[in-house]
Design a protein around this motif. Structure first.
Motif, PDB file in Angstrom:
ATOM      1  N   GLY A  87       0.240  14.225  -8.162  1.00  0.00           N
ATOM      2  CA  GLY A  87       0.616  13.212  -7.186  1.00  0.00           C
ATOM      3  C   GLY A  87       0.688  13.752  -5.782  1.00  0.00           C
ATOM      4  N   GLN A  88       0.966  15.060  -5.649  1.00  0.00           N
ATOM      5  CA  GLN A  88       0.975  15.683  -4.333  1.00  0.00           C
ATOM      6  C   GLN A  88      -0.447  15.768  -3.791  1.00  0.00           C
ATOM      7  OE1 GLN A  88       2.762  19.480  -5.293  1.00  0.00           O
ATOM      8  NE2 GLN A  88       4.745  18.882  -4.457  1.00  0.00           N
ATOM      9  N   ALA A  89      -0.539  15.954  -2.485  1.00  0.00           N
ATOM     10  CA  ALA A  89      -1.844  16.137  -1.859  1.00  0.00           C
ATOM     11  C   ALA A  89      -2.120  17.615  -1.653  1.00  0.00           C
ATOM     12  CB  ALA A  89      -1.909  15.416  -0.518  1.00  0.00           C
ATOM     13  N   ILE A  90      -3.358  18.015  -1.866  1.00  0.00           N
ATOM     14  CA  ILE A  90      -3.811  19.340  -1.477  1.00  0.00           C
ATOM     15  C   ILE A  90      -4.767  19.148  -0.308  1.00  0.00           C
ATOM     16  CG2 ILE A  90      -5.610  19.293  -3.294  1.00  0.00           C
ATOM     17  CD1 ILE A  90      -5.443  22.394  -3.258  1.00  0.00           C
ATOM     18  N   VAL A  91      -4.538  19.884   0.774  1.00  0.00           N
ATOM     19  CA  VAL A  91      -5.382  19.788   1.963  1.00  0.00           C
ATOM     20  C   VAL A  91      -6.061  21.134   2.172  1.00  0.00           C
ATOM     21  CG1 VAL A  91      -5.441  19.368   4.452  1.00  0.00           C
ATOM     22  CG2 VAL A  91      -3.918  18.028   2.990  1.00  0.00           C
TER      23      VAL A  91
ATOM     24  N   ASP B 101       0.797  -1.233   0.000  1.00  0.00           N
ATOM     25  CA  ASP B 101       0.000   0.000   0.000  1.00  0.00           C
ATOM     26  C   ASP B 101       0.827   1.279   0.000  1.00  0.00           C
ATOM     27  OD1 ASP B 101      -2.333  -1.421  -0.031  1.00  0.00           O
ATOM     28  OD2 ASP B 101      -2.682  -1.306   2.126  1.00  0.00           O
ATOM     29  N   VAL B 102       2.070   1.204   0.465  1.00  0.00           N
ATOM     30  CA  VAL B 102       2.885   2.419   0.571  1.00  0.00           C
ATOM     31  C   VAL B 102       4.092   2.370  -0.364  1.00  0.00           C
ATOM     32  CG1 VAL B 102       4.199   3.918   2.128  1.00  0.00           C
ATOM     33  CG2 VAL B 102       2.133   2.764   2.958  1.00  0.00           C
ATOM     34  N   VAL B 103       4.932   1.349  -0.232  1.00  0.00           N
ATOM     35  CA  VAL B 103       6.171   1.310  -1.020  1.00  0.00           C
ATOM     36  C   VAL B 103       5.878   1.111  -2.505  1.00  0.00           C
ATOM     37  CG1 VAL B 103       8.397   0.191  -1.341  1.00  0.00           C
ATOM     38  CG2 VAL B 103       7.457   0.437   0.969  1.00  0.00           C
ATOM     39  N   GLU B 104       5.043   0.114  -2.825  1.00  0.00           N
ATOM     40  CA  GLU B 104       4.746  -0.138  -4.241  1.00  0.00           C
ATOM     41  C   GLU B 104       3.976   1.027  -4.860  1.00  0.00           C
ATOM     42  OE1 GLU B 104       6.127  -2.416  -5.872  1.00  0.00           O
ATOM     43  OE2 GLU B 104       6.935  -3.534  -4.176  1.00  0.00           O
ATOM     44  N   ASP B 105       3.091   1.631  -4.078  1.00  0.00           N
ATOM     45  CA  ASP B 105       2.372   2.810  -4.555  1.00  0.00           C
ATOM     46  C   ASP B 105       3.340   3.952  -4.842  1.00  0.00           C
ATOM     47  OD1 ASP B 105      -0.294   4.510  -4.690  1.00  0.00           O
ATOM     48  OD2 ASP B 105       1.047   5.604  -3.344  1.00  0.00           O
ATOM     49  N   PHE B 106       4.328   4.144  -3.962  1.00  0.00           N
ATOM     50  CA  PHE B 106       5.348   5.179  -4.126  1.00  0.00           C
ATOM     51  C   PHE B 106       6.108   4.985  -5.433  1.00  0.00           C
ATOM     52  CE2 PHE B 106       9.775   6.512  -3.425  1.00  0.00           C
ATOM     53  CZ  PHE B 106       9.618   7.815  -2.979  1.00  0.00           C
ATOM     54  N   VAL B 107       6.548   3.753  -5.686  1.00  0.00           N
ATOM     55  CA  VAL B 107       7.312   3.462  -6.903  1.00  0.00           C
ATOM     56  C   VAL B 107       6.445   3.663  -8.144  1.00  0.00           C
ATOM     57  CG1 VAL B 107       8.522   1.656  -8.187  1.00  0.00           C
ATOM     58  CG2 VAL B 107       8.864   1.873  -5.706  1.00  0.00           C
ATOM     59  N   ALA B 108       5.202   3.185  -8.098  1.00  0.00           N
ATOM     60  CA  ALA B 108       4.302   3.298  -9.248  1.00  0.00           C
ATOM     61  C   ALA B 108       3.986   4.759  -9.570  1.00  0.00           C
ATOM     62  CB  ALA B 108       3.011   2.533  -8.974  1.00  0.00           C
ATOM     63  N   GLU B 109       3.821   5.576  -8.539  1.00  0.00           N
ATOM     64  CA  GLU B 109       3.527   6.990  -8.771  1.00  0.00           C
ATOM     65  C   GLU B 109       4.704   7.689  -9.448  1.00  0.00           C
ATOM     66  OE1 GLU B 109       0.447   9.106  -7.695  1.00  0.00           O
ATOM     67  OE2 GLU B 109       0.146   7.118  -8.571  1.00  0.00           O
ATOM     68  N   TYR B 110       5.914   7.448  -8.981  1.00  0.00           N
ATOM     69  CA  TYR B 110       7.083   8.053  -9.626  1.00  0.00           C
ATOM     70  C   TYR B 110       7.247   7.546 -11.057  1.00  0.00           C
ATOM     71  CZ  TYR B 110       9.323  10.981  -6.110  1.00  0.00           C
ATOM     72  OH  TYR B 110       9.621  12.007  -5.249  1.00  0.00           O
ATOM     73  N   GLU B 111       6.977   6.269 -11.263  1.00  0.00           N
ATOM     74  CA  GLU B 111       7.093   5.698 -12.610  1.00  0.00           C
ATOM     75  C   GLU B 111       6.110   6.367 -13.563  1.00  0.00           C
ATOM     76  OE1 GLU B 111       7.519   1.260 -14.587  1.00  0.00           O
ATOM     77  OE2 GLU B 111       6.233   1.526 -12.821  1.00  0.00           O
ATOM     78  N   ALA B 112       4.968   6.815 -13.021  1.00  0.00           N
ATOM     79  CA  ALA B 112       3.947   7.476 -13.837  1.00  0.00           C
ATOM     80  C   ALA B 112       4.177   8.981 -13.958  1.00  0.00           C
ATOM     81  CB  ALA B 112       2.563   7.219 -13.243  1.00  0.00           C
ATOM     82  N   GLY B 113       5.297   9.475 -13.422  1.00  0.00           N
ATOM     83  CA  GLY B 113       5.619  10.891 -13.542  1.00  0.00           C
ATOM     84  C   GLY B 113       4.978  11.760 -12.480  1.00  0.00           C
TER      85      GLY B 113
ATOM     86  N   PRO C 299       4.479  11.457  -5.185  1.00  0.00           N
ATOM     87  CA  PRO C 299       3.597  11.043  -4.089  1.00  0.00           C
ATOM     88  C   PRO C 299       4.104  11.504  -2.727  1.00  0.00           C
ATOM     89  CG  PRO C 299       5.051   9.245  -4.658  1.00  0.00           C
ATOM     90  CD  PRO C 299       5.369  10.371  -5.628  1.00  0.00           C
ATOM     91  N   ASN C 300       3.233  11.416  -1.731  1.00  0.00           N
ATOM     92  CA  ASN C 300       3.626  11.659  -0.344  1.00  0.00           C
ATOM     93  C   ASN C 300       3.352  10.377   0.437  1.00  0.00           C
ATOM     94  OD1 ASN C 300       3.522  12.326   2.499  1.00  0.00           O
ATOM     95  ND2 ASN C 300       3.496  14.475   1.899  1.00  0.00           N
ATOM     96  N   PRO C 301       4.395   9.584   0.709  1.00  0.00           N
ATOM     97  CA  PRO C 301       4.176   8.280   1.355  1.00  0.00           C
ATOM     98  C   PRO C 301       3.664   8.391   2.782  1.00  0.00           C
ATOM     99  CG  PRO C 301       6.522   8.754   1.176  1.00  0.00           C
ATOM    100  CD  PRO C 301       5.811   9.806   0.380  1.00  0.00           C
ATOM    101  N   CYS C 302       3.930   9.517   3.463  1.00  0.00           N
ATOM    102  CA  CYS C 302       3.449   9.667   4.844  1.00  0.00           C
ATOM    103  C   CYS C 302       1.917   9.737   4.880  1.00  0.00           C
ATOM    104  CB  CYS C 302       4.041  10.917   5.484  1.00  0.00           C
ATOM    105  SG  CYS C 302       5.826  10.830   5.728  1.00  0.00           S
ATOM    106  N   LEU C 303       1.306  10.447   3.943  1.00  0.00           N
ATOM    107  CA  LEU C 303      -0.147  10.471   3.866  1.00  0.00           C
ATOM    108  C   LEU C 303      -0.689   9.087   3.568  1.00  0.00           C
ATOM    109  CD1 LEU C 303       0.555  13.632   3.089  1.00  0.00           C
ATOM    110  CD2 LEU C 303      -1.807  13.608   2.314  1.00  0.00           C
ATOM    111  N   ARG C 304      -0.045   8.386   2.628  1.00  0.00           N
ATOM    112  CA  ARG C 304      -0.528   7.066   2.272  1.00  0.00           C
ATOM    113  C   ARG C 304      -0.420   6.117   3.459  1.00  0.00           C
ATOM    114  NH1 ARG C 304      -3.089   8.141  -0.302  1.00  0.00           N
ATOM    115  NH2 ARG C 304      -2.013   8.846  -2.161  1.00  0.00           N
ATOM    116  N   CYS C 305       0.646   6.242   4.246  1.00  0.00           N
ATOM    117  CA  CYS C 305       0.816   5.387   5.423  1.00  0.00           C
ATOM    118  C   CYS C 305      -0.271   5.670   6.454  1.00  0.00           C
ATOM    119  CB  CYS C 305       2.195   5.596   6.032  1.00  0.00           C
ATOM    120  SG  CYS C 305       2.552   4.516   7.445  1.00  0.00           S
ATOM    121  N   ASN C 306      -0.567   6.946   6.681  1.00  0.00           N
ATOM    122  CA  ASN C 306      -1.630   7.281   7.632  1.00  0.00           C
ATOM    123  C   ASN C 306      -2.979   6.747   7.155  1.00  0.00           C
ATOM    124  OD1 ASN C 306      -0.070   8.631   9.552  1.00  0.00           O
ATOM    125  ND2 ASN C 306      -0.163  10.554   8.426  1.00  0.00           N
TER     126      ASN C 306
END
Length: 376
Positions: free
Chosen positions: A349-353, A91-103, A106-113
């Motif tokens: 890929g970034q989050a807007i809050v 949910d976090v590491v593979e998502d991180f790699v896939a997001e960068y691969e797609a240009g 990502p923010n893995p800390c949000l995904r981890c939470n």
């Protein structure tokens, strides 16, 4: 209706997530001191934990697990280690790699939470009969007289971590405790409190950067996962300026490390404007070309009821960034945002809050942006 900081009228069964750092240790101690029935748990998120951290880098090591256990012993609470490495990797590491691969960036800390601490961990806690999960985040939960809850910025603005909690929904907030967020407390004061409590983590360095990249070399980590692929660095007109070994190694707004041999005609620095994984091309240009006037974001998550109709809010675009005034409107699975003044360095890929004063309204993942200078 009155609004008050979160103080439970009855003792709760609380599962305290203990990373091995000072913040989570003090949070667990405060929860226990408040009369809650607290159990500490350390999340083993790495399938191959190192014996020791590298200074302030990394986390989830054997050393961190031992530090968390020692802290639990001092507090006088039960302690367990839960293996969530497979879930974290997926949910976090593979998502991180896939997001960068797609240009995207990502923010893995949000995904981890979102996926680990307040999904996998919370689900397991509730199944075992716990009432809430406690963490060392600096944020505040305000409870209404009718029992409804809101997420707010921490009392200490300098330590506020509400941005990385903007993914929490109403159900998750109902089962969350943030004992460090209600008081204006500096990090030095937290460390002093830890020392008074006899917690040996009082002077332990904070963990920085991305927890699963202990050496801090994100580009090297991605290269090992994705391999190298030479591509072109071009200007806005498509002129070739240089080459790179993988478009995933760049982020929107990046200035350093471009390795462009030909200087710009105006002599000014150039920045990454666009990353195209389809043709492995990185486009660079002047700083003013980074100005963004609007964006569209997807997968909105609301800390309560979704807003009805357009509204004026402030927005935060990165964990340690400032706020900017926006007009935002939620649609079917997306959020459209217009900035009162152009902003720079906004990357898909970034989050807007979104915030209404100190209250966190919700968050979404940036999908596309509108340039202020070109209108595209």
């Amino acid at each position: 209706m009155t609004d008050t900081p979160q103080h439970s009228p009855r003792p709760l069964r609380v599962l305290a997530a203990m990373s091995g750092g000072v913040d989570s240790a003090v949070a667990a101690a405060r929860a226990a001191e408040a009369g809650h029935d607290v159990t500490g748990v350390h999340l083993a998120l790495s399938a191959d934990p190192q014996s020791f951290r590298t200074g302030a880098r990394g986390c989830c090591t054997i050393e961190d697990s031992r530090d968390a256990r020692r802290a639990a012993d001092v507090i006088g609470i039960p302690f367990y280690v839960w293996d969530l490495a497979d879930r974290f990797r997926e949910d976090v590491v593979e998502d991180f790699v896939a997001e960068y691969e797609a240009g995207r960036t990502p923010n893995p800390c949000l995904r981890c939470n979102e996926k680990i601490k307040f999904a996998a961990l919370l689900d397991k806690a509730l199944a075992l009969g716990f009432d809430a999960v406690c963490t060392g985040h600096y944020a505040k939960i305000v409870e209404h007289a009718d029992g409804g809850r809101e997420l707010h910025r921490a009392s200490d603005a300098a330590k506020d971590q509400s941005y990385v909690l903007g993914v929490l929904d109403e159900k998750q907030l109902a089962h969350a405790l943030f004992p460090l967020g209600d008081t204006v407390t500096t990090k030095d004061e937290i460390r002093a409190e830890a020392e008074r409590r006899g917690l040996t983590v009082a002077r332990k360095p904070d963990s920085h950067d991305i927890c699963f990249i202990a050496d801090g070399d994100t580009q090297g980590f991605l290269a090992r996962r994705l391999g190298t692929a030479e591509g072109e660095i071009v200007d806005e007109a498509g002129n070739r300026l240089g080459t790179h070994e993988g478009a995933y190694g760049f982020t929107i707004g990046q200035r350093k490390g471009l390795r462009i041999g030909t200087p710009a005609a105006d002599g000014k620095p150039r920045y990454v404007l666009d990353i195209s994984p389809v043709n492995n091309t990185v486009t660079v240009g002047p700083a003013e070309a980074l100005d963004v006037s609007a964006l569209t974001a997807i997968r909105p998550r609301w800390c309560g009821t979704a807003p009805a109709g357009p509204g004026t809010y402030t927005a935060q675009l990165r964990a340690h960034g400032g706020e900017t005034e926006v007009t935002a409107e939620a649609g079917a699975g997306e959020l459209t945002v217009t900035f009162a003044e152009p902003v720079r360095g906004v990357a898909p890929g970034q989050a807007i809050v979104l915030y209404d004063g100190t209250r966190v309204v919700g968050s979404a993942t940036i999908a596309s942006t509108t340039r202020a200078t070109t209108g595209v």
